[in-house]
Design a protein around this motif. Sequence first.
Motif, short mmCIF file in Angstrom:
data_model
loop_
_atom_site.label_atom_id
_atom_site.label_comp_id
_atom_site.label_asym_id
_atom_site.label_seq_id
_atom_site.Cartn_x
_atom_site.Cartn_y
_atom_site.Cartn_z
N GLN A 35 -0.53 0.36 -3.09
CA GLN A 35 -0.58 -0.56 -1.95
C GLN A 35 -0.06 0.19 -0.72
O GLN A 35 1.07 0.67 -0.72
CB GLN A 35 0.30 -1.78 -2.22
CG GLN A 35 0.14 -2.89 -1.18
CD GLN A 35 -1.27 -3.49 -1.16
OE1 GLN A 35 -1.82 -3.82 -2.21
NE2 GLN A 35 -1.85 -3.62 0.01
N LYS A 37 0.08 0.64 3.79
CA LYS A 37 0.39 -0.19 4.98
C LYS A 37 -0.89 -0.83 5.53
O LYS A 37 -0.89 -1.99 5.95
CB LYS A 37 1.06 0.70 6.03
CG LYS A 37 1.47 -0.01 7.32
CD LYS A 37 2.37 0.87 8.19
CE LYS A 37 1.65 2.15 8.68
NZ LYS A 37 0.70 1.91 9.77
N ASP A 38 -1.97 -0.04 5.51
CA ASP A 38 -3.24 -0.53 6.10
C ASP A 38 -4.38 0.31 5.54
O ASP A 38 -4.18 1.20 4.73
CB ASP A 38 -3.18 -0.44 7.64
CG ASP A 38 -2.81 0.97 8.12
OD1 ASP A 38 -2.21 1.09 9.20
OD2 ASP A 38 -3.12 1.95 7.38
N PHE A 39 -5.56 0.02 6.02
CA PHE A 39 -6.74 0.71 5.47
C PHE A 39 -6.70 2.20 5.80
O PHE A 39 -7.08 3.03 4.97
CB PHE A 39 -8.02 0.09 6.04
CG PHE A 39 -9.25 0.82 5.59
CD1 PHE A 39 -9.95 1.66 6.45
CD2 PHE A 39 -9.71 0.70 4.28
CE1 PHE A 39 -11.08 2.35 6.03
CE2 PHE A 39 -10.85 1.39 3.84
CZ PHE A 39 -11.52 2.22 4.72
N SER A 40 -6.24 2.51 6.99
CA SER A 40 -6.20 3.92 7.41
C SER A 40 -5.35 4.76 6.45
O SER A 40 -5.73 5.86 6.04
CB SER A 40 -5.64 4.01 8.83
OG SER A 40 -5.50 5.37 9.20
N GLN A 41 -4.19 4.19 6.05
CA GLN A 41 -3.33 4.90 5.09
C GLN A 41 -4.02 5.02 3.73
O GLN A 41 -3.99 6.05 3.07
CB GLN A 41 -2.01 4.13 4.92
CG GLN A 41 -1.16 4.06 6.18
CD GLN A 41 -0.47 5.38 6.47
OE1 GLN A 41 -0.05 6.08 5.54
NE2 GLN A 41 -0.39 5.75 7.73
N TYR A 66 -9.28 -2.85 1.63
CA TYR A 66 -8.32 -2.73 2.72
C TYR A 66 -7.19 -1.75 2.38
O TYR A 66 -7.45 -0.56 2.29
CB TYR A 66 -7.80 -4.11 3.14
CG TYR A 66 -6.95 -4.05 4.39
CD1 TYR A 66 -5.61 -4.44 4.37
CD2 TYR A 66 -7.47 -3.52 5.57
CE1 TYR A 66 -4.81 -4.32 5.49
CE2 TYR A 66 -6.68 -3.42 6.71
CZ TYR A 66 -5.34 -3.82 6.65
OH TYR A 66 -4.54 -3.69 7.76
N ALA A 67 -5.96 -2.22 2.13
CA ALA A 67 -4.82 -1.32 1.95
C ALA A 67 -4.50 -1.06 0.48
O ALA A 67 -3.52 -0.39 0.17
CB ALA A 67 -3.60 -1.90 2.65
N LYS A 68 -5.33 -1.62 -0.42
CA LYS A 68 -5.08 -1.46 -1.86
C LYS A 68 -6.09 -0.46 -2.45
O LYS A 68 -7.28 -0.51 -2.12
CB LYS A 68 -5.22 -2.81 -2.58
CG LYS A 68 -4.95 -2.74 -4.06
CD LYS A 68 -4.86 -4.10 -4.71
CE LYS A 68 -6.22 -4.71 -4.95
NZ LYS A 68 -6.12 -5.91 -5.83
#
Length: 99
Positions: A35, A37-41, A66-68
Amino acid sequence: MSVPELTSEEITLLLADHPAWALAREGKAITRTFQFKDFSQAWGFMSRVALLAEAQDHHPEWFNVYAKVEVTLTTHDAGQTGGLSQRDVTLAQAIDALA
Ligand code: HBI
């Protein structure tokens, strides 16, 4: 080309050494969910894993929303119908080092 499957002892050791991973598919795979922070990460992580996979010629099965990021490792070339091999251990170790 077929590669040797891990023994049950080797699988036990793998899970002990990598507690973030869980056995899946009746012992034929291991899986871990990340998991971010966000999609970019998440996408940055996936890009780095993709480079590892290419370098090791061993590729994850994964799902991202997304962030997962859900990562599943198994060796299609292991044994008769696929399973866990040393390739999965090596890639799991490299992925853990990224996370
Ligand atoms: N990735 N997870 C996984 N399992 C494999 O058996 C595999 C792979 N990447 C490439 C690969 N095998 C090569 O041996 C080619 O034969 C596809």
